[in-house]
Design an enzyme around this catalytic site. Structure first.
Site, PDB file in Angstrom:
ATOM      1  N   GLU A  39      81.922 -31.924  82.195  1.00 40.37           N
ATOM      2  CA  GLU A  39      82.484 -30.652  81.731  1.00 40.37           C
ATOM      3  C   GLU A  39      83.684 -30.265  82.595  1.00 40.37           C
ATOM      4  O   GLU A  39      83.619 -30.335  83.825  1.00 40.37           O
ATOM      5  CB  GLU A  39      81.406 -29.558  81.806  1.00 40.37           C
ATOM      6  CG  GLU A  39      81.884 -28.138  81.607  1.00 40.37           C
ATOM      7  CD  GLU A  39      82.613 -27.922  80.292  1.00 40.37           C
ATOM      8  OE1 GLU A  39      83.669 -27.266  80.321  1.00 40.37           O
ATOM      9  OE2 GLU A  39      82.129 -28.400  79.242  1.00 40.37           O
ATOM     10  N   GLY A 182      91.419 -13.812  59.704  1.00 40.41           N
ATOM     11  CA  GLY A 182      90.159 -14.532  59.639  1.00 40.41           C
ATOM     12  C   GLY A 182      89.096 -13.788  60.420  1.00 40.41           C
ATOM     13  O   GLY A 182      89.278 -12.634  60.818  1.00 40.41           O
ATOM     14  N   HIS A 443      58.054  -3.299  53.350  1.00 39.20           N
ATOM     15  CA  HIS A 443      58.788  -2.134  52.847  1.00 39.20           C
ATOM     16  C   HIS A 443      58.621  -0.979  53.817  1.00 39.20           C
ATOM     17  O   HIS A 443      57.525  -0.757  54.338  1.00 39.20           O
ATOM     18  CB  HIS A 443      58.241  -1.731  51.474  1.00 39.20           C
ATOM     19  CG  HIS A 443      58.864  -0.480  50.919  1.00 39.20           C
ATOM     20  ND1 HIS A 443      60.131  -0.469  50.382  1.00 39.20           N
ATOM     21  CD2 HIS A 443      58.394   0.801  50.850  1.00 39.20           C
ATOM     22  CE1 HIS A 443      60.413   0.758  49.981  1.00 39.20           C
ATOM     23  NE2 HIS A 443      59.381   1.551  50.255  1.00 39.20           N
TER      24      HIS A 443
END
Length: 471
Positions: A39, A182, A443
């Protein structure tokens, strides 16, 4: 380690520690493979964790709290004018990122994965060299180098903000021009509008969020326009000049040019795969003209022992897609039967209201001439949406006209980022609209909207009038 050199040998070398790379490394290690993770940054997590998804959603949540406090007046609740302490907000955002990055580091350490820092390039199809010196010889390699920010030609050499810059909250400018309509431009534009900036948005295409269905986008844009100073579509930036006190931006629209003077410019026009300068010319791998590396369902490249995942592989540039691909690549390397054959990759835009979709969209169905039945359910007919005071939005289900197979789902409204997972499961498992209809949803919840939309698609709605029969 090879004696007499700085070269190292490993079963699996992973290039990139983003949500694709580090997940691939962890999965491969759990499957008994020796793994080296390479990395460039000091910390793992990639763009998503360090300067993308995580910090942006932290700021978006902060702005949502401000907007919720304002909206509470309609319920008889009043609060003082919100005050933003930028230093504390930066510290809070940093603490979220630090905690998650530290968690990834701990996971890698506990798995015994060696992490090397620096830029890696292929020396040949079985070895890498590191810019700082030394290298890695591997049996298998996973390319997970992610993507980087695009910049307009007019923006080069100018101190404009990228999305990464904007997420650092350097200031809250009085006026801000966002170039790009975007999801990144919209999310960041609404963040700064919520923090107090007058935001103008410039988009090249005829409408915002061209990748999403228009009926979903229209609901979001109507709400967003109340917070934005202006939205210019079918427009492009043709020049940016920095003066001592501001930016002078030339915008072309409908053949005419206009000049805008703003305190800051944020460029958010997309991303490009990080496949350049990887030394791929020393292998048989050749990215296409968009920088994407072709792969098969096992994520193998033309070099069968080298895999490509995430933003450098075909498909949407999304963290969750990269993570899934990372697991598949690791499992294939370990000899398991695994493939990236998912039917749906959900997409979410964290605007207000949120937009989410999965599977087939109406736009794609029209382009590919796929017949679909569409069941739409408006949130204004949903009890939970009424209790929240958030009735702008809808859920729609796209299904096969004969079999009722759920082909796709689109949503716009509060918390649809959480609701889209059930829809993705339905597409992935080959559920029908009847399956959604007979599944009991609690619900009152927002999740009922998916059941209700399925009922509309099946021609048996309860809480909206049935469609008129023809003839």
């Amino acid at each position: 380690m090879v004696m007499g050199s700085l070269r190292q040998e490993t079963e699996v070398a992973v290039i990139g520690a983003g949500p694709g790379g580090y997940v691939a490394a962890l999965r491969a290690a759990d499957l008994g493979k020796e793994v080296v993770l390479i990395e460039e940054r000091e910390r793992p997590g990639g763009v998503c964790l360090l300067e993308g998804c995580i910090p942006s959603k932290t700021l978006i949540h902060a702005v949502e709290l401000i907007e919720a406090a304002k909206a509470a007046g309609q319920m008889g609740l009043s609060f003082g004018e919100p005050r933003v302490d930028l230093e504390k907000l930066r510290a809070w955002t940093d603490s979220v990122v630090d905690a998650l990055a530290g968690g990834v580091q701990t996971l890698l350490k506990k798995r015994g994965i060696e992490v090397l820092h620096g830029r890696a390039r292929f020396r040949d199809s079985h070895s890498l060299e590191l810019e700082a010196g030394g290298g890695v010889d591997f049996r298998h390699c996973i390319i997970a180098t992610g993507s980087s920010i695009h910049l307009l030609p007019a923006a080069y050499e100018q101190p404009v903000w990228s999305s990464a810059d904007a997420l650092k909250l350097p200031s809250v400018p009085e006026t801000l021009l966002v170039v790009g309509g975007g999801y990144i431009g919209l999310e960041m534009g609404l963040v700064y509008a919520g923090l107090g900036s007058r935001v103008t948005m410039v988009e090249f295409f005829p409408r915002l969020l061209m990748g999403a269905d228009q009926d979903l986008v229209e609901i979001m844009v109507k709400h967003a326009r109340e917070r934005l100073a202006d939205v210019l579509v079918e427009s492009k930036v043709v020049g940016i000049e920095k003066t001592s006190a501001s930016f002078v931006v030339r915008v072309e629209q409908a053949g005419a040019e206009r000049t805008l003077e703003v305190d800051q410019v944020l460029v958010a026009i997309g991303r490009q795969p990080n496949t350049r300068d990887l030394g791929l010319e020393h292998t048989a791998i050749r990215p296409n003209d968009r920088g994407i590396i072709p792969v098969n369902e096992e994520l193998r490249t033309v070099e069968p022992h080298i895999f490509a995942i995430g933003d450098v592989a075909p498909g949407p540039m999304l963290a969750h897609k990269a993570s899934r691909e990372g697991k598949v690549a690791a499992e294939v390397i370990a000899g398991q039967k695994s493939a990236f054959d998912n039917r749906a990759v959900p997409a979410v835009v964290f605007t207000d209201p949120e937009i989410a979709w999965t599977g087939l969209t109406e736009r794609e169905a029209e382009e590919r001439k796929i017949p679909v039945t569409v069941g739409r359910f408006p949130l204004r007919a949903l009890g939970r949406a009424r209790t929240l005071g958030r009735t702008e939005g809808l859920t729609k289900v796209l299904s096969h006209p004969e079999s009722g197979l759920v082909l796709g789902v689109g949503m716009v409204g509060p918390q649809v980022s959480e609701l889209i997972a059930e829809a993705t499961l339905a597409v992935e498992m080959g559920a029908t609209v009847e399956d959604l209809m007979v599944t009991i949803h609690p619900h009152p919840t927002l999740s009922e909207s998916l059941m209700e939309a399925a009922e509309v698609a099946a021609g048996a709605p309860i809480h909206v009038p049935p469609a008129r029969k023809k003839g």
